[in-house]
Design a protein around this motif. Structure first.
Motif, mmCIF file in Angstrom:
data_model
loop_
_atom_site.group_PDB
_atom_site.id
_atom_site.type_symbol
_atom_site.label_atom_id
_atom_site.label_comp_id
_atom_site.label_asym_id
_atom_site.label_seq_id
_atom_site.Cartn_x
_atom_site.Cartn_y
_atom_site.Cartn_z
ATOM 1 N N TYR A 1 -5.647 4.599 -0.745
ATOM 2 C CA TYR A 1 -4.162 4.144 -1.093
ATOM 3 C C TYR A 1 -4.067 3.607 -2.398
ATOM 4 C CZ TYR A 1 -3.933 3.586 4.128
ATOM 5 O OH TYR A 1 -3.987 3.779 5.603
ATOM 6 N N LEU B 1 0.908 -1.236 0.018
ATOM 7 C CA LEU B 1 0.022 -0.051 -0.082
ATOM 8 C C LEU B 1 0.840 1.323 -0.293
ATOM 9 C CD1 LEU B 1 -2.779 -0.833 2.668
ATOM 10 C CD2 LEU B 1 -2.744 -1.293 0.267
ATOM 11 N N GLU C 1 -0.007 5.248 0.691
ATOM 12 C CA GLU C 1 -1.113 6.197 1.174
ATOM 13 C C GLU C 1 -1.110 7.125 0.001
ATOM 14 O OE1 GLU C 1 -2.054 6.955 5.282
ATOM 15 O OE2 GLU C 1 -0.994 9.057 4.795
#
Length: 318
Positions: free
Chosen positions: A96, A84, A86
């Motif tokens: 994400y 991921l 952000e």
């Protein structure tokens, strides 16, 4: 001697052309260059491209579509196998960019090669218009247009003759008058039952569309409805009450076929301007034998279609 050399050169040129005209590598898009984006649908995550393969002047049309989330693999998608990055943080809300495992990050692609300008026009972004086709307009404009259409039916006959896609056929009734083959539509991955989409293609030649149907075709239509829905119930555990079974008018190709889709799937052309439910068609013909020869039918055309141009030339659009 000069004649022999010329023949050798001609033979070499012929072989060269044959190599250049051969299909691209079926394992990759190596050598493919994008010339333009024909259409994009962000809601359905679908894009259509026009391009060419290196060393070949034939057009190619490529359809790209994101695959559905595999239910059995959701646990892996939401594990440390997915990375991921952000992109937004606001109180309890976060977004994400997610990079899933390689084997779960694929997309579905369809290649039309070599493609004609008609294929390019079909998949291009363009305005749509509604036509209310009376029986007189059908005879005067629509029928001559579709009879002069040069869209190849070879791929349909290849399926019926088992020259292609024989391994994809779900069931077949070989009867020449009331028989058909049932197989998954190219839009369906064959896995996600909620997006189930199959096509029944009739064995009988010469029935172009809804307009040709009459009482003599009732055994064929009832056979498709009964055996098609029973097969889908047995193979995919989807009940008849969860299926849309319908014709398109206008159809995308003029050899009679029937669409079977899951109610949860909003398939292209399932709306009222194109879809005609098979059970309603049967009921209408039982009520009146020449119902579809006398009824006015509404449908949409795209501005690049020859049918639109023919109607415009005849003063339909003002």
């Amino acid at each position: 001697m000069a004649s022999t050399v010329k023949k050798m050169c001609d033979s070499s040129d012929s072989k060269k052309r044959k190599i250049e005209d051969s299909p691209p590598d079926s394992k990759s898009f190596k050598g493919f260059s994008i010339e333009r984006v024909l259409r994009e649908d962000q809601r359905t995550k679908f894009v259509c491209l026009e391009g060419k393969f290196k060393g070949n002047e034939d057009l190619a049309v490529v359809l790209l579509e994101k695959e559905h989330f595999p239910t059995q693999s959701l646990g892996r998608l939401l594990s440390n196998e997915t990375t991921l990055k952000e992109t937004l943080k606001n109180d309890i809300y976060s977004t994400y960019e997610a990079t899933p495992p390689t084997d779960l990050s694929g997309f579905k692609t369809t290649l039309i090669y070599p493609a004609t300008q008609k294929h390019v026009d079909k998949y291009s972004e363009q305005d749509h218009y509604i036509i209310r086709e009376t029986p007189a307009l059908y005879e005067k404009i629509t029928l001559p247009c579709l009879e002069s259409s040069n869209f190849s039916m070879k791929w349909v006959y290849n399926i019926l003759d088992k020259k292609s896609e024989a391994d994809r056929i779900v069931m077949e009734d070989p009867d020449p008058d009331s028989g058909f083959v049932l197989l998954p539509d190219m839009k369906w991955d064959g896995k996600d039952v909620d997006s189930l989409y199959l096509i029944a293609i009739v064995h009988r030649h010469g029935i172009k569309s809804l307009r040709d149907l009459g009482q003599q075709h009732l055994p064929l239509l009832k056979n498709i409805l009964e055996k098609g829905t029973n097969t889908i119930q047995e193979k995919y555990s989807v009940a008849k009450s969860q299926l849309r079974v319908y014709f398109h008018y206008q159809p995308s190709y003029y050899h009679l076929h029937v669409h079977f889709t899951h109610l949860r799937f909003e398939a292209p052309g399932f709306d009222a301007l194109r879809a005609h439910l098979l059970e309603d068609v049967i009921d209408n013909i039982e009520t009146c034998n020449d119902f579809y020869q006398n009824k006015s039918l509404m449908f949409t055309v795209r501005e690049n279609q020859q049918l639109y141009k023919d109607y415009k030339e005849n003063g339909y659009f003002k």
